[in-house]
Design a protein around this motif. Structure first.
Motif, PDB file in Angstrom:
ATOM      1  N   GLY A   7      -5.189  -1.384  11.898  1.00  0.00           N
ATOM      2  CA  GLY A   7      -6.293  -1.979  11.537  1.00  0.00           C
ATOM      3  C   GLY A   7      -7.347  -2.602  12.682  1.00  0.00           C
ATOM      4  O   GLY A   7      -8.758  -2.379  12.485  1.00  0.00           O
ATOM      5  N   GLU A   8      -7.018  -2.702  13.850  1.00  0.00           N
ATOM      6  CA  GLU A   8      -7.935  -3.007  14.933  1.00  0.00           C
ATOM      7  C   GLU A   8      -8.609  -1.747  15.603  1.00  0.00           C
ATOM      8  O   GLU A   8      -9.785  -1.525  15.700  1.00  0.00           O
ATOM      9  CB  GLU A   8      -7.171  -3.710  16.328  1.00  0.00           C
ATOM     10  N   TYR A   9      -7.771  -0.813  15.516  1.00  0.00           N
ATOM     11  CA  TYR A   9      -8.297   0.595  15.878  1.00  0.00           C
ATOM     12  C   TYR A   9      -9.338   1.099  14.907  1.00  0.00           C
ATOM     13  O   TYR A   9     -10.513   1.298  15.258  1.00  0.00           O
ATOM     14  CB  TYR A   9      -7.059   1.805  15.854  1.00  0.00           C
ATOM     15  N   MET A  10      -9.405   0.826  13.487  1.00  0.00           N
ATOM     16  CA  MET A  10     -10.245   1.220  12.667  1.00  0.00           C
ATOM     17  C   MET A  10     -11.647   0.129  12.619  1.00  0.00           C
ATOM     18  O   MET A  10     -12.608   0.912  12.780  1.00  0.00           O
ATOM     19  CB  MET A  10      -9.737   1.087  11.105  1.00  0.00           C
ATOM     20  N   ARG A  11     -11.194  -0.906  12.894  1.00  0.00           N
ATOM     21  CA  ARG A  11     -12.366  -2.034  13.385  1.00  0.00           C
ATOM     22  C   ARG A  11     -13.117  -1.424  14.428  1.00  0.00           C
ATOM     23  O   ARG A  11     -14.445  -1.376  14.333  1.00  0.00           O
ATOM     24  CB  ARG A  11     -11.904  -3.190  13.328  1.00  0.00           C
ATOM     25  N   GLN A  12     -12.667  -1.105  15.509  1.00  0.00           N
ATOM     26  CA  GLN A  12     -13.355  -0.762  16.744  1.00  0.00           C
ATOM     27  C   GLN A  12     -13.914   0.718  16.680  1.00  0.00           C
ATOM     28  O   GLN A  12     -14.964   0.800  17.157  1.00  0.00           O
ATOM     29  CB  GLN A  12     -12.403  -0.632  17.928  1.00  0.00           C
ATOM     30  N   ARG A  13     -12.901   1.433  15.928  1.00  0.00           N
ATOM     31  CA  ARG A  13     -13.636   2.850  15.495  1.00  0.00           C
ATOM     32  C   ARG A  13     -15.219   2.681  14.964  1.00  0.00           C
ATOM     33  O   ARG A  13     -15.991   3.481  15.193  1.00  0.00           O
ATOM     34  CB  ARG A  13     -12.706   3.890  14.927  1.00  0.00           C
ATOM     35  N   ASN A  14     -15.274   2.083  13.726  1.00  0.00           N
ATOM     36  CA  ASN A  14     -16.239   1.913  12.944  1.00  0.00           C
ATOM     37  C   ASN A  14     -17.468   1.371  13.612  1.00  0.00           C
ATOM     38  O   ASN A  14     -18.477   1.619  13.608  1.00  0.00           O
ATOM     39  CB  ASN A  14     -16.024   1.104  11.560  1.00  0.00           C
ATOM     40  N   ARG A  15     -17.042   0.248  14.636  1.00  0.00           N
ATOM     41  CA  ARG A  15     -18.002  -0.308  15.564  1.00  0.00           C
ATOM     42  C   ARG A  15     -18.541   0.712  16.458  1.00  0.00           C
ATOM     43  O   ARG A  15     -19.777   0.670  16.408  1.00  0.00           O
ATOM     44  CB  ARG A  15     -17.376  -1.458  16.125  1.00  0.00           C
ATOM     45  N   VAL A  16     -17.718   1.308  17.042  1.00  0.00           N
ATOM     46  CA  VAL A  16     -18.299   2.252  18.215  1.00  0.00           C
ATOM     47  C   VAL A  16     -19.039   3.281  17.318  1.00  0.00           C
ATOM     48  O   VAL A  16     -20.317   3.687  17.986  1.00  0.00           O
ATOM     49  CB  VAL A  16     -17.219   2.891  18.803  1.00  0.00           C
ATOM     50  N   ALA A  41       2.707  -6.252   9.372  1.00  0.00           N
ATOM     51  CA  ALA A  41       2.105  -7.020  10.733  1.00  0.00           C
ATOM     52  C   ALA A  41       1.799  -5.620  11.723  1.00  0.00           C
ATOM     53  O   ALA A  41       0.917  -6.087  12.523  1.00  0.00           O
ATOM     54  CB  ALA A  41       3.563  -7.612  11.220  1.00  0.00           C
ATOM     55  N   TRP A  42       2.487  -4.911  11.811  1.00  0.00           N
ATOM     56  CA  TRP A  42       2.324  -3.706  12.718  1.00  0.00           C
ATOM     57  C   TRP A  42       0.764  -2.955  12.219  1.00  0.00           C
ATOM     58  O   TRP A  42      -0.006  -2.791  13.349  1.00  0.00           O
ATOM     59  CB  TRP A  42       3.287  -2.641  12.793  1.00  0.00           C
ATOM     60  N   PHE A  43       0.506  -2.736  11.129  1.00  0.00           N
ATOM     61  CA  PHE A  43      -0.731  -1.979  10.750  1.00  0.00           C
ATOM     62  C   PHE A  43      -2.041  -2.960  11.118  1.00  0.00           C
ATOM     63  O   PHE A  43      -2.845  -2.352  11.490  1.00  0.00           O
ATOM     64  CB  PHE A  43      -0.947  -2.114   9.224  1.00  0.00           C
ATOM     65  N   GLU A  44      -1.740  -4.228  10.923  1.00  0.00           N
ATOM     66  CA  GLU A  44      -2.864  -5.189  11.138  1.00  0.00           C
ATOM     67  C   GLU A  44      -3.081  -5.178  12.737  1.00  0.00           C
ATOM     68  O   GLU A  44      -4.424  -5.176  12.945  1.00  0.00           O
ATOM     69  CB  GLU A  44      -2.512  -6.644  10.781  1.00  0.00           C
ATOM     70  N   ILE A  45      -2.224  -5.135  13.762  1.00  0.00           N
ATOM     71  CA  ILE A  45      -2.789  -5.423  15.065  1.00  0.00           C
ATOM     72  C   ILE A  45      -2.660  -3.787  15.625  1.00  0.00           C
ATOM     73  O   ILE A  45      -3.199  -3.637  16.657  1.00  0.00           O
ATOM     74  CB  ILE A  45      -1.616  -6.023  15.782  1.00  0.00           C
ATOM     75  N   GLY A  46      -2.372  -3.001  14.763  1.00  0.00           N
ATOM     76  CA  GLY A  46      -2.458  -1.360  15.148  1.00  0.00           C
ATOM     77  C   GLY A  46      -3.504  -0.794  14.643  1.00  0.00           C
ATOM     78  O   GLY A  46      -4.716  -0.568  15.336  1.00  0.00           O
ATOM     79  N   THR A  96       0.621  -1.181  -0.051  1.00  0.00           N
ATOM     80  CA  THR A  96      -0.025   0.047   0.000  1.00  0.00           C
ATOM     81  C   THR A  96       0.860   1.305  -0.027  1.00  0.00           C
ATOM     82  O   THR A  96       2.071   1.086   0.265  1.00  0.00           O
ATOM     83  CB  THR A  96      -0.933  -0.066   1.146  1.00  0.00           C
ATOM     84  N   THR A  97       0.222   2.494  -0.161  1.00  0.00           N
ATOM     85  CA  THR A  97       1.141   3.718  -0.239  1.00  0.00           C
ATOM     86  C   THR A  97       1.937   3.764   0.984  1.00  0.00           C
ATOM     87  O   THR A  97       3.104   4.221   0.700  1.00  0.00           O
ATOM     88  CB  THR A  97       0.013   4.891  -0.301  1.00  0.00           C
ATOM     89  N   ASN A 130       7.385   3.365   3.593  1.00  0.00           N
ATOM     90  CA  ASN A 130       8.455   2.771   4.487  1.00  0.00           C
ATOM     91  C   ASN A 130       9.537   2.022   3.968  1.00  0.00           C
ATOM     92  O   ASN A 130      10.720   2.273   4.445  1.00  0.00           O
ATOM     93  CB  ASN A 130       7.369   1.795   5.517  1.00  0.00           C
ATOM     94  N   TRP A 131       9.422   1.289   2.950  1.00  0.00           N
ATOM     95  CA  TRP A 131      10.356   0.534   2.360  1.00  0.00           C
ATOM     96  C   TRP A 131      11.241   1.593   1.620  1.00  0.00           C
ATOM     97  O   TRP A 131      12.544   1.459   1.821  1.00  0.00           O
ATOM     98  CB  TRP A 131       9.653  -0.282   1.389  1.00  0.00           C
ATOM     99  N   TYR A 132      10.976   2.457   0.950  1.00  0.00           N
ATOM    100  CA  TYR A 132      11.428   3.154   0.103  1.00  0.00           C
ATOM    101  C   TYR A 132      12.392   4.161   0.918  1.00  0.00           C
ATOM    102  O   TYR A 132      13.769   4.379   0.573  1.00  0.00           O
ATOM    103  CB  TYR A 132      10.760   4.127  -0.999  1.00  0.00           C
ATOM    104  N   TYR A 133      11.871   4.742   1.987  1.00  0.00           N
ATOM    105  CA  TYR A 133      12.629   5.824   2.716  1.00  0.00           C
ATOM    106  C   TYR A 133      13.490   5.245   3.903  1.00  0.00           C
ATOM    107  O   TYR A 133      14.521   5.584   4.050  1.00  0.00           O
ATOM    108  CB  TYR A 133      11.999   6.860   3.177  1.00  0.00           C
ATOM    109  N   ARG A 134      12.832   3.961   4.516  1.00  0.00           N
ATOM    110  CA  ARG A 134      13.596   3.426   5.582  1.00  0.00           C
ATOM    111  C   ARG A 134      14.062   2.056   5.663  1.00  0.00           C
ATOM    112  O   ARG A 134      14.749   1.537   6.598  1.00  0.00           O
ATOM    113  CB  ARG A 134      12.552   3.444   6.931  1.00  0.00           C
ATOM    114  N   ARG A 135      13.586   1.209   4.640  1.00  0.00           N
ATOM    115  CA  ARG A 135      14.119  -0.096   4.610  1.00  0.00           C
ATOM    116  C   ARG A 135      14.927  -0.524   3.329  1.00  0.00           C
ATOM    117  O   ARG A 135      15.028  -1.644   2.647  1.00  0.00           O
ATOM    118  CB  ARG A 135      12.850  -1.073   4.769  1.00  0.00           C
ATOM    119  N   GLY A 136      15.712   0.563   2.802  1.00  0.00           N
ATOM    120  CA  GLY A 136      16.622   0.208   1.601  1.00  0.00           C
ATOM    121  C   GLY A 136      16.091   0.492   0.284  1.00  0.00           C
ATOM    122  O   GLY A 136      16.711   0.102  -0.755  1.00  0.00           O
ATOM    123  N   GLY A 137      14.748   0.806   0.046  1.00  0.00           N
ATOM    124  CA  GLY A 137      14.314   0.840  -1.235  1.00  0.00           C
ATOM    125  C   GLY A 137      15.056   1.791  -2.136  1.00  0.00           C
ATOM    126  O   GLY A 137      15.261   1.516  -3.556  1.00  0.00           O
TER     127      GLY A 137
END
Length: 361
Positions: A349-358, A342-347, A119-120, A125-132
């Motif tokens: 991703g979970e926040y957006m799921r809960q935000r939409n539910r609430v 991995a981070w987006f999914e547990i960070g 994704t964007t 992240n890759w280009y600027y911080r992980r060698g891209g």
């Protein structure tokens, strides 16, 4: 003779011939004007916006010491000939999407986007911080080039079709415009793939020369007027989940800049990249709403079509893994994607799921 020396002394086919009349960078009273060739017409939403903003920033930040003569697609060289012109030293810099140049090396795909890839934010992240960036420099250096990322279309929709896609069989024989590895994937699924420059898509779709096309997203697509031709719009695509654009210098031109000018170019392109990413993400929702008010129907591909896209994408990636440079870039790319995801999914991703539910409650 090494690759760089060869490129500097050899003609690069039609592109070099077309560009042979270009003058060397104009230098007067300490000021310098560089010739930039681009792959789209002037004013194309998102794509050309990125190029124009970057050169405006550089000109302002150097107090006019560096400026650019921006030549749109076809005015000096063709949309897909900018790489050769700058590589051969017949123009100073180009702005384009690197996956247009897979015939030069398949590894260039990763620096724009690949099917089922990043994704964007993951790509940044890759280009600027992980060698891209470093890998892009390494590959581009083989062609006498120095790249800087500037521009991001964000997730690109599946595209505009003249018929509904209800199964993978509906793709057979379809004449569809899609570049990069995404086009290679569609070719494996029986599509007649057309790699048409952005400035020619509308006419090809309107004339019936093609049955469908993808471009950038609702904001840019609306500006081109595709809704005047068809109302069938698939709003999530497999092919470009986050597509980066680049400003690429002839390396001799780049090395002739002062260290301060090089730093300004890096900072200016990063600033323009951030602004362009925001433009893409901020405007697409409102543009889609306008398109829907005109009768455009937002559709999603059925699961079996997504499955077919996935199988063919894996095959396309695998067929180039025998190239050591491609394999090196792919390993870095997918490792970074897994880490970010991995981070987006547990960070997030979970926040957006809960935000939409609430909020729904």
């Amino acid at each position: 003779m090494d690759r760089r020396s060869f490129l500097k002394t050899s003609a690069m086919g039609g592109a070099a011939a077309a560009a042979s009349g270009l003058a060397a960078p104009a230098i007067a009273q300490g000021n310098r004007t560089l010739t930039m060739v681009t792959s789209v017409p002037d004013g194309f939403a998102v794509f050309d916006d990125a190029a124009q903003l970057a050169i405006d920033y550089i000109t302002a930040m150097t107090d006019g010491q560096l400026s650019f003569n921006k030549m749109s697609a076809g005015s000096l060289v063709g949309a897909f000939e900018v790489f050769d012109a700058v590589s051969a030293g017949q123009a100073d810099v180009y702005h384009s999407a690197e996956y247009y140049f897979l015939n030069q090396h398949p590894g260039f795909a990763f620096f724009t986007s690949v099917p089922f890839g990043m994704t964007t934010q993951e790509h940044d992240n890759w280009y600027y911080r992980r060698g891209g960036q470093e890998l892009h420099d390494e590959l581009s250096g083989l062609f006498n080039l120095k790249p800087l990322m500037v521009g991001q279309t964000a997730m690109q929709p599946g595209g505009w079709f003249n018929k509904e896609i209800t199964s993978a069989e509906d793709l057979q024989g379809l004449r569809f415009r899609m570049p990069g590895q995404g086009g290679q994937v569609l070719g494996r699924l029986g599509v007649s793939v057309q790699n048409i420059p952005g400035g020619e898509i509308y006419q090809a779709l309107a004339s019936g020369a093609i049955d469908g096309a993808e471009w950038i997203g609702p904001y840019a697509d609306e500006r081109l007027g595709f809704q005047e031709i068809t109302n069938i719009y698939y709003t999530s695509g497999f092919h470009e989940p986050g597509s980066a654009l680049h400003m690429v210098f002839n390396i001799d031109v780049w090395e002739s800049l002062t260290p301060t000018q090089q730093t300004i170019c890096k900072v200016a392109t990063e600033a323009a990249h951030a602004q362009n990413t925001a433009l893409s993400l901020a405007e697409n929702g409102a543009a889609l709403a306008r398109l829907q008010s005109q009768g455009v129907v937002a559709r999603q591909f059925p699961d079996d079509v997504w499955d077919a896209f996935g199988r063919a994408s894996a095959e396309v990636r695998e067929e180039s893994m025998g190239d050591p440079m491609y394999a090196k870039i792919a390993e870095s790319y997918f490792a970074s994607m897994a880490e970010s995801s991995a981070w987006f999914e547990i960070g997030d991703g979970e926040y957006m799921r809960q935000r939409n539910r609430v909020n729904a409650g």
